[in-house]
Design a protein around this motif. Structure first.
Motif, PDB file in Angstrom:
ATOM      1  N   ARG A  81      99.031  23.615  29.793  1.00 20.30           N
ATOM      2  CA  ARG A  81      99.913  23.663  30.869  1.00 20.30           C
ATOM      3  C   ARG A  81     101.096  22.998  30.816  1.00 20.30           C
ATOM      4  O   ARG A  81     101.256  21.799  30.890  1.00 20.30           O
ATOM      5  N   GLY A  82     102.114  23.940  30.644  1.00 13.29           N
ATOM      6  CA  GLY A  82     103.521  23.277  30.193  1.00 13.29           C
ATOM      7  C   GLY A  82     103.470  22.729  28.950  1.00 13.29           C
ATOM      8  O   GLY A  82     103.291  23.405  27.718  1.00 13.29           O
ATOM      9  N   LYS A  83     103.650  21.457  28.766  1.00 16.83           N
ATOM     10  CA  LYS A  83     103.434  20.853  27.632  1.00 16.83           C
ATOM     11  C   LYS A  83     102.396  19.976  27.431  1.00 16.83           C
ATOM     12  O   LYS A  83     102.217  19.280  26.501  1.00 16.83           O
ATOM     13  N   LYS A  84     101.462  20.033  28.519  1.00 20.88           N
ATOM     14  CA  LYS A  84     100.364  19.354  28.360  1.00 20.88           C
ATOM     15  C   LYS A  84      98.939  19.808  27.981  1.00 20.88           C
ATOM     16  O   LYS A  84      98.654  21.029  28.521  1.00 20.88           O
ATOM     17  N   MET A  85      98.095  19.601  27.255  1.00 24.88           N
ATOM     18  CA  MET A  85      96.844  19.906  26.746  1.00 24.88           C
ATOM     19  C   MET A  85      95.791  19.408  27.524  1.00 24.88           C
ATOM     20  O   MET A  85      95.590  18.343  27.318  1.00 24.88           O
ATOM     21  N   LEU A  86      95.091  20.246  28.228  1.00 27.45           N
ATOM     22  CA  LEU A  86      93.881  19.639  28.993  1.00 27.45           C
ATOM     23  C   LEU A  86      92.771  20.310  28.202  1.00 27.45           C
ATOM     24  O   LEU A  86      92.539  21.380  27.731  1.00 27.45           O
ATOM     25  N   SER A  87      91.502  19.377  28.018  1.00 27.93           N
ATOM     26  CA  SER A  87      90.324  19.672  27.409  1.00 27.93           C
ATOM     27  C   SER A  87      89.095  19.359  28.242  1.00 27.93           C
ATOM     28  O   SER A  87      89.096  18.426  28.580  1.00 27.93           O
ATOM     29  N   PHE A  88      88.166  20.131  28.110  1.00 29.33           N
ATOM     30  CA  PHE A  88      86.937  20.149  28.835  1.00 29.33           C
ATOM     31  C   PHE A  88      85.704  20.595  28.087  1.00 29.33           C
ATOM     32  O   PHE A  88      85.965  21.371  27.140  1.00 29.33           O
ATOM     33  N   ASP A  89      84.687  19.964  28.261  1.00 31.01           N
ATOM     34  CA  ASP A  89      83.366  20.409  27.681  1.00 31.01           C
ATOM     35  C   ASP A  89      82.612  21.232  28.735  1.00 31.01           C
ATOM     36  O   ASP A  89      83.069  21.518  29.840  1.00 31.01           O
ATOM     37  N   LYS A  90      81.361  21.671  28.222  1.00 30.31           N
ATOM     38  CA  LYS A  90      80.548  22.557  28.940  1.00 30.31           C
ATOM     39  C   LYS A  90      80.267  22.088  30.339  1.00 30.31           C
ATOM     40  O   LYS A  90      80.158  22.788  31.124  1.00 30.31           O
ATOM     41  N   LYS A  91      79.781  20.799  30.434  1.00 27.74           N
ATOM     42  CA  LYS A  91      79.329  20.447  31.496  1.00 27.74           C
ATOM     43  C   LYS A  91      80.423  20.406  32.586  1.00 27.74           C
ATOM     44  O   LYS A  91      80.353  20.747  33.975  1.00 27.74           O
ATOM     45  N   GLU A  92      81.751  19.918  32.016  1.00 28.57           N
ATOM     46  CA  GLU A  92      82.751  20.001  32.991  1.00 28.57           C
ATOM     47  C   GLU A  92      83.118  21.467  33.529  1.00 28.57           C
ATOM     48  O   GLU A  92      83.609  21.551  34.699  1.00 28.57           O
ATOM     49  N   MET A  93      83.192  22.240  32.727  1.00 28.34           N
ATOM     50  CA  MET A  93      83.551  23.594  33.253  1.00 28.34           C
ATOM     51  C   MET A  93      82.323  24.262  33.903  1.00 28.34           C
ATOM     52  O   MET A  93      82.820  24.929  34.818  1.00 28.34           O
ATOM     53  N   MET A  94      81.033  24.045  33.673  1.00 32.01           N
ATOM     54  CA  MET A  94      80.067  24.527  34.478  1.00 32.01           C
ATOM     55  C   MET A  94      80.108  23.923  35.948  1.00 32.01           C
ATOM     56  O   MET A  94      79.954  24.728  36.900  1.00 32.01           O
ATOM     57  N   ASP A  95      80.524  22.708  36.219  1.00 33.57           N
ATOM     58  CA  ASP A  95      80.786  21.933  37.440  1.00 33.57           C
ATOM     59  C   ASP A  95      81.999  22.835  38.117  1.00 33.57           C
ATOM     60  O   ASP A  95      81.919  23.032  39.253  1.00 33.57           O
ATOM     61  N   PHE A  96      82.878  23.092  37.285  1.00 26.26           N
ATOM     62  CA  PHE A  96      84.122  23.806  37.815  1.00 26.26           C
ATOM     63  C   PHE A  96      83.929  25.286  38.354  1.00 26.26           C
ATOM     64  O   PHE A  96      83.939  25.416  39.563  1.00 26.26           O
ATOM     65  N   PHE A  97      83.030  25.800  37.339  1.00 26.73           N
ATOM     66  CA  PHE A  97      82.558  27.210  37.714  1.00 26.73           C
ATOM     67  C   PHE A  97      81.679  27.207  39.125  1.00 26.73           C
ATOM     68  O   PHE A  97      81.764  27.986  39.990  1.00 26.73           O
TER      69      PHE A  97
END
Length: 142
Positions: free
Chosen positions: A66-82
């Motif tokens: 996002r712009g110049k910032k790199m965001l990283s997520f694991d499986k649990k974080e993405m499943m919660d987002f979904f």
């Protein structure tokens, strides 16, 4: 009586041969690369989560620039987002292109075109031995 015994023996032999030749049930039968990518697209664009957990590798990584910032997520974080976006339909046009493909790995570019920008997801799918699973998703916004 001899004929009856022969018929029963023949039927028993037929049943045993049929059981021996039966195909084993393979739970990973649907875990193809295409199925994995389609399941991911359904989750991210339509909020349909059926089978998503099955196609994500245990150690999957999601990276987002996002712009110049790199965001990283694991499986649990993405499943919660979904789960938070369950059944939410995105107002975008989705297209896919295969970037790289061989017998062990595929990289598929999934473009989501909105009115003012495009989100490109580079989805890496690997043949893990437990079927084809998503191992990495790298997203950029243009």
């Amino acid at each position: 009586m001899k004929t009856l015994k022969s018929i029963i023996l023949g039927l028993a032999l037929l049943l045993v041969c049929g059981a021996v030749n039966a195909n084993p049930v393979n739970d990973n039968e649907n875990l193809t690369a295409t199925h994995a990518v389609n399941t991911y697209i359904d989750a991210i664009t339509r909020g349909k989560l059926n089978g998503l957990n099955d196609v994500l590798d245990q150690h999957v990584k999601f990276n987002m620039l996002r712009g110049k910032k790199m965001l990283s997520f694991d499986k649990k974080e993405m499943m919660d987002f979904f789960k938070g976006d369950k059944n939410v339909e995105q107002d975008c046009v989705t297209s896919t292109d295969i970037v790289e493909s061989n017998t062990d790995i595929k990289v598929v570019k999934v473009d989501m075109k909105y009115k003012g920008f495009t989100r490109s997801n580079y989805v890496t799918v690997a043949n893990t031995g437990d079927g084809w699973k998503i191992t990495n998703v790298y997203s950029v916004f243009k």
